[in-house]
Design a protein around this motif. Structure first.
Motif, PDB file in Angstrom:
ATOM      1  N   TYR A  23       0.801  -1.221   0.000  1.00 32.13           N
ATOM      2  CA  TYR A  23       0.000   0.000   0.000  1.00 32.13           C
ATOM      3  C   TYR A  23       0.838   1.278   0.000  1.00 32.13           C
ATOM      4  CZ  TYR A  23      -3.416  -3.432   1.696  1.00 32.13           C
ATOM      5  OH  TYR A  23      -4.208  -4.536   1.832  1.00 32.13           O
ATOM      6  N   ASP A 113     -10.653   1.385   2.677  1.00 37.15           N
ATOM      7  CA  ASP A 113      -9.713   1.805   1.637  1.00 37.15           C
ATOM      8  C   ASP A 113      -9.562   3.319   1.698  1.00 37.15           C
ATOM      9  OD1 ASP A 113      -9.266  -0.750   0.813  1.00 37.15           O
ATOM     10  OD2 ASP A 113     -10.268  -0.568  -1.136  1.00 37.15           O
ATOM     11  N   LYS A 183      -4.381   2.561  -0.229  1.00 40.50           N
ATOM     12  CA  LYS A 183      -4.936   1.235   0.074  1.00 40.50           C
ATOM     13  C   LYS A 183      -6.240   1.103  -0.708  1.00 40.50           C
ATOM     14  CE  LYS A 183      -6.257  -1.758   3.947  1.00 40.50           C
ATOM     15  NZ  LYS A 183      -7.704  -1.931   3.584  1.00 40.50           N
ATOM     16  N   LEU A 184      -6.192   0.306  -1.778  1.00 41.40           N
ATOM     17  CA  LEU A 184      -7.306   0.206  -2.720  1.00 41.40           C
ATOM     18  C   LEU A 184      -7.654  -1.255  -3.020  1.00 41.40           C
ATOM     19  CD1 LEU A 184      -6.161   3.041  -5.163  1.00 41.40           C
ATOM     20  CD2 LEU A 184      -7.926   3.190  -3.387  1.00 41.40           C
ATOM     21  N   SER A 185      -7.624  -2.085  -1.989  1.00 42.54           N
ATOM     22  CA  SER A 185      -7.962  -3.514  -2.130  1.00 42.54           C
ATOM     23  C   SER A 185      -7.077  -4.227  -3.144  1.00 42.54           C
ATOM     24  CB  SER A 185      -9.448  -3.690  -2.523  1.00 42.54           C
ATOM     25  OG  SER A 185     -10.299  -3.202  -1.525  1.00 42.54           O
ATOM     26  N   ARG A 193     -12.037  -7.432  -6.319  1.00 39.31           N
ATOM     27  CA  ARG A 193     -11.841  -6.014  -6.606  1.00 39.31           C
ATOM     28  C   ARG A 193     -12.980  -5.476  -7.471  1.00 39.31           C
ATOM     29  NH1 ARG A 193      -6.503  -7.726  -7.832  1.00 39.31           N
ATOM     30  NH2 ARG A 193      -6.782  -7.154 -10.031  1.00 39.31           N
TER      31      ARG A 193
END
Length: 225
Positions: A23, A113, A183-185, A193
């Motif tokens: 991340y 996120d 932090k975007l999965s 996603r």
């Protein structure tokens, strides 16, 4: 809008922002540019002080090492600023709650996120009108850059700027480190996603659609592993 993964290589420093490698922002400077309304922290005589203010790089130089901003002089925080103060500026981007129900291929627990950048450095306040006006003009140029024609300080009503200057206190931060998190999965399977993106776009709460847009941009660029 650029997306950010990996480690900031613009400065040599020990990481102090908690950011697992997956991340860690690759371009934390872009987060500062994209989300300039920051929370500035310094230490006062009675403990930490914090104020939300717009903060910008002093120039357009990609390697610029200084930030600038200002706040109301009546603010006790402004009155407490001293040359040499250690400062932390937190640039918060969008954020969104992620339901565990959206992770089906690899079930887990709920999470959040988000995008953020932390800038640490040494602060110097300014009280002279000439420097304050110069910094205000730079900030105005930045916030007006998307307007055509852009409003300039020269268009202010006669005497308004001169009357304003005694009521603000400007500052510069000499940067020691810039760190960021996106932090975007990205550690989850592609199917999960995709479900997260669809769910965020459907829910549409504050930050949901912007996080979804960042995730979609990452999918197009092939960033997630």
């Amino acid at each position: 809008m650029e997306l950010y993964f990996g480690r900031d290589t613009t400065m040599n420093h020990e990481r102090r922002l908690y950011a697992p490698e997956a991340y860690a922002a690759r371009e934390p400077r872009q987060i500062v540019r994209d989300y300039p309304f920051a929370l500035l922290f310094t230490n006062g005589a009675d403990g930490p002080l914090a104020t939300s203010v717009p903060i910008y790089f002093e120039t357009d130089d990609p390697a610029e090492t200084r930030l600038i901003g200002h706040m109301a002089r009546k603010n006790p925080h402004a009155q407490a600023l001293q040359t040499g103060d250690r400062a932390l500026a937190v640039f918060a981007g969008p954020h969104a709650y992620i339901s565990a129900g959206w992770y089906r291929e690899r079930p887990t627990v709920p999470t959040w996120d988000y995008v953020t950048a932390h800038v640490r450095g040494t602060l110097e306040p300014f009280d002279d009108d000439a420097t304050q006006l110069q910094l205000l003009e730079r900030v105005t140029d930045m916030v007006e850059q998307d307007r055509d024609p852009a409003w300039t300080m020269a268009q202010a009503p006669e005497g308004k700027v001169d009357a304003l200057l005694p009521h603000i206190r400007s500052f510069r931060i000499e940067i020691d480190s810039i760190e960021g998190v996106t932090k975007l999965s990205q550690t989850h399977p592609a199917g999960d996603r995709a479900r997260v993106i669809d769910a965020l776009e459907t829910r549409g709460q504050f930050g949901d659609r912007e996080i979804a847009a960042l995730m979609r941009a990452n999918e197009r660029s092939g960033e997630p592993s």
